[in-house]
Motif scaffolding. Structure first.
Motif: not given
Lengths: 460, 460
Positions: B126-130
């Motif tokens: 999630a954090q990488a995508y955001f």
């Protein structure tokens, strides 16, 4: 194939537990040319049930000789154990396809989702159960890199059987983590050569500083089994019984493909002793032999240990100690010393008699790949598909990528299936060498090959 | 519960891909007492979006502050990544039940079937995508034992983002394999403290031979993110946004149980920063708060680092460098130095504000277990269930076994669910110590606790 077969396909083509195979498939029953019989090294004659049963479990010896029964029921306790880590997923490599920009459809059967980290557990479970059922106290075996030893330790812990593993000394020292996994599952692990056997003491006297070899560890394990009441020796590859147990890989693969209406064009697997490849292709080879379907079946070998592509189809010893039965197979010679590559599971001098016969009869192809290109393929695969593959498995990845790139050139939408036998978590030293640019290729030289083949026994 | 619910139950209660959650569940929206706001260490006032967004990605900062939206849609690219390794199996521990001879029914949600080997990947994805979606070039983070760093490296490789990991020096040297997994996924790994940051240089000047600490690595990672255009810092636990992403564990667990008509009585998870436990219990805690169902929710802590059971509920620094926001949580003090136990992921001085509030409000219990009994439980579990568990996860196994043995005494057929966060493949040194009988317990002494708590900041 109708394009809509692939629309909305899940990433993992999972089978339900109820869809798991209830019998193993014995490809030999359908082979027109059967693999040649194992020979007793003492008599030079085909090994009898009694001779085999003095080394292996009774049921293993029976399966070894059975070339007529096509389906052999999997006993319920083994099916219970299989449920712990099977069915294994057949994965649609959509992210790899995207990376390559290929019209090909790529699927891989992933056998690494268990603590042993490979497909070896499929046969370990069966052999441990048959030993327990026979009332034996324990089993002995050898292990090189450690996958097979770990798998057997797990299976013996599950069925309540003593497990004694002779681990090649250089691996024992360099792979302490593998050793500790076996210890955790209760196995006794001995660095080979050891002082615990006659053959070990003899080798230590002759070569005091030796790091050991698989051949020596096999000899020690066989001797240890014979020296103890209620013990038998078990082996993780090459043998007919192992091919039989591993057929569950191919049967599940075929069931999952059939379920989604997908027909493969090419089926690819890495090949060391042949246990994974033999299991993966078994039902497909059966259809091919019976004329029901056609597939390209491809064995991928390391350029450093190319038994099919450069070896000789002849009777040879399975171990360097020459105490196990002889097998007719493609071989580089039982004295062959493979280069110190990182795919420990592919460094065997011979190939399973079943696969050797298929190759000899033109039913299967073979190709070789080099170590550095294998690791590059592994890295690319890991980054998009998530799974960090074992070096052995990565040989199949490399060959599958090459086929997919051919499809990109021709525009063909072929369906490529390959076997991803395991994970590389215990192979990070190898990855480190690759990451640092320090890895080398070790293709087998003509002179080394000639020297090794010159020592083949003159039989048959 | 009707007995026939458990008849013919598959070993793995798998969900189809189509049954995977499409939104995360934000437990804070249902909590009557919200967790206290994060405070800016410079102003002592609640951290604003702008302040948080200078450290974290915009979407992360938004999620950090959102305590009203119960369901937050999971963007499609993250769901695509989740498909690579999810849904994770909910396993019926029938072999463990048999070993214990308990009438209890035991299930575990296994999050270790991915290369990072743990649940950390759920939030890393999630954090990488955001970060990618925001147009950032890369992210920085710290890692101790390496699970979080590996997870983030994998997620960054998948989404095409630069990944810089500050790895605690002692781990960098003692866990070279973890480091090489990160390298293989393309991450830059720096031993912390390092010469690359001001805070690192300062610490090295003061303590030249230091092996580093998580607190120092956090400070270096935050400084590195601030020093580079297009970089932000990401964190793998404690934060509200991490709890949110990890809710996928609990949502899948609940879906699978509902699918088979099973209602749990006790839900157990190990607790370090709280990311796994918070995710596992989220939907069940929501039902409990809304008065729709009742469950015992149990946090298991190591006796060496018992933040809930022996810490203080107060505002404290999240890092030893005191540059991150302060959180109100159960804490042992940011200066707490945990004993050198083998469950690296449970050696954090504080507990997620969400879980701290639940515990404070009597909605969740907590207990402690000792290291040697944890490894004994891990060994027993591995031998019958196959999976070799991480030391962290094994805390939950030990507590689940204790509850199941209580049921054996009382004859109650309770349903126990626990979170098995990951595998122990990179923890074999710890298993080796246990196998050799060399492992010790390190329960926290009263005097050490008193000393550490005396340094808490005087806020709120």
């Amino acid at each position: 194939m109708a394009k809509d077969v692939f629309d909305g396909l899940p990433y993992k083509l999972f089978l339900e537990e109820a869809e798991m195979p209830k019998a193993w498939y014995n490809l030999r029953a359908d082979m027109k040319n059967k693999p040649a019989p194992l020979l007793n090294p003492a008599t030079g004659k085909p090994a009898t049930f009694e001779e085999l049963a003095s080394v292996f479990c009774d049921e293993g010896a029976r399966q070894e000789l059975d070339e007529t029964t096509p389906w052999i029921a999997i006993p319920q306790p083994i099916r219970d154990f299989y449920r712990v880590y099977r069915p294994s997923p057949l994965i649609h490599a959509e992210f790899l396809e995207k990376l390559l920009g290929t019209p090909a459809k790529i699927f891989y059967k992933f056998e690494g989702s268990n603590t042993s980290g490979s497909h070896k557990l499929n046969s370990a479970a069966a052999q441990a159960y048959f030993a327990k059922q026979q009332g034996l106290k324990g089993v002995t075996t050898e292990t090189g890199a450690g996958q097979w030893g770990t798998a057997l330790a797990m299976a013996c812990a599950f069925f309540g059987l003593d497990c004694q593993v002779y681990m090649v000394k250089v691996s024992y020292e360099q792979k302490p983590f593998r050793r500790e996994v076996m210890h955790t599952y209760g196995a006794k692990v001995t660095a080979s050569p050891s002082e615990t056997t006659e053959v070990g003491r003899k080798i230590l006297a002759e070569f005091p500083g030796t790091g050991g070899s698989l051949g020596c560890a096999i000899s020690e394990a066989v001797e240890a089994a014979r020296a103890q009441d209620g013990y038998r020796y078990v082996l993780g590859s090459v043998l007919n019984q192992v091919m039989l147990h591993q057929s569950i890989i191919g049967l599940e693969t075929k069931s999952a493909l059939d379920k989604y209406g997908i027909k493969p064009d090419i089926i690819i697997g890495c090949a060391g002793g042949g246990s994974n490849l033999g299991g993966l292709i078994a039902p497909f080879a059966g259809e091919k032999i019976r004329g029901e379907a056609d597939y390209r079946l491809v064995a991928v070998e390391p350029a450093s240990c190319p038994s099919l592509t450069r070896g000789k189809f002849a009777y040879d010893y399975c171990d360097t100690g020459k105490i196990c039965p002889l097998a007719k197979m493609y071989t580089l010679g039982s004295g062959f010393m493979p280069a110190a590559t990182h795919a420990g599971g592919l460094r065997y001098h011979g190939m399973s008699p079943v696969l050797s016969q298929l190759y000899h009869d033109g039913l299967m192809e073979a190709c070789t790949v080099k170590q550095t290109e294998v690791f590059a393929a592994a890295r690319d695969f890991a980054r998009v598909e998530g799974i960090l593959p074992a070096p052995e498995s990565s040989h199949a990845i490399k060959a599958a990528i090459d086929e997919a790139l051919k499809c990109k050139e021709t525009g063909e939408e072929k369906v490529i299936v390959f076997g991803l036998t395991g994970t590389g978590y215990f192979d990070m030293k190898a990855y480190e060498r690759f990451n640092k640019g320090e890895m080398e290729d070790h293709p087998l030289s003509d002179s080394d090959l000639e020297k090794s083949l010159s020592m083949l026994p003159q039989i048959g």
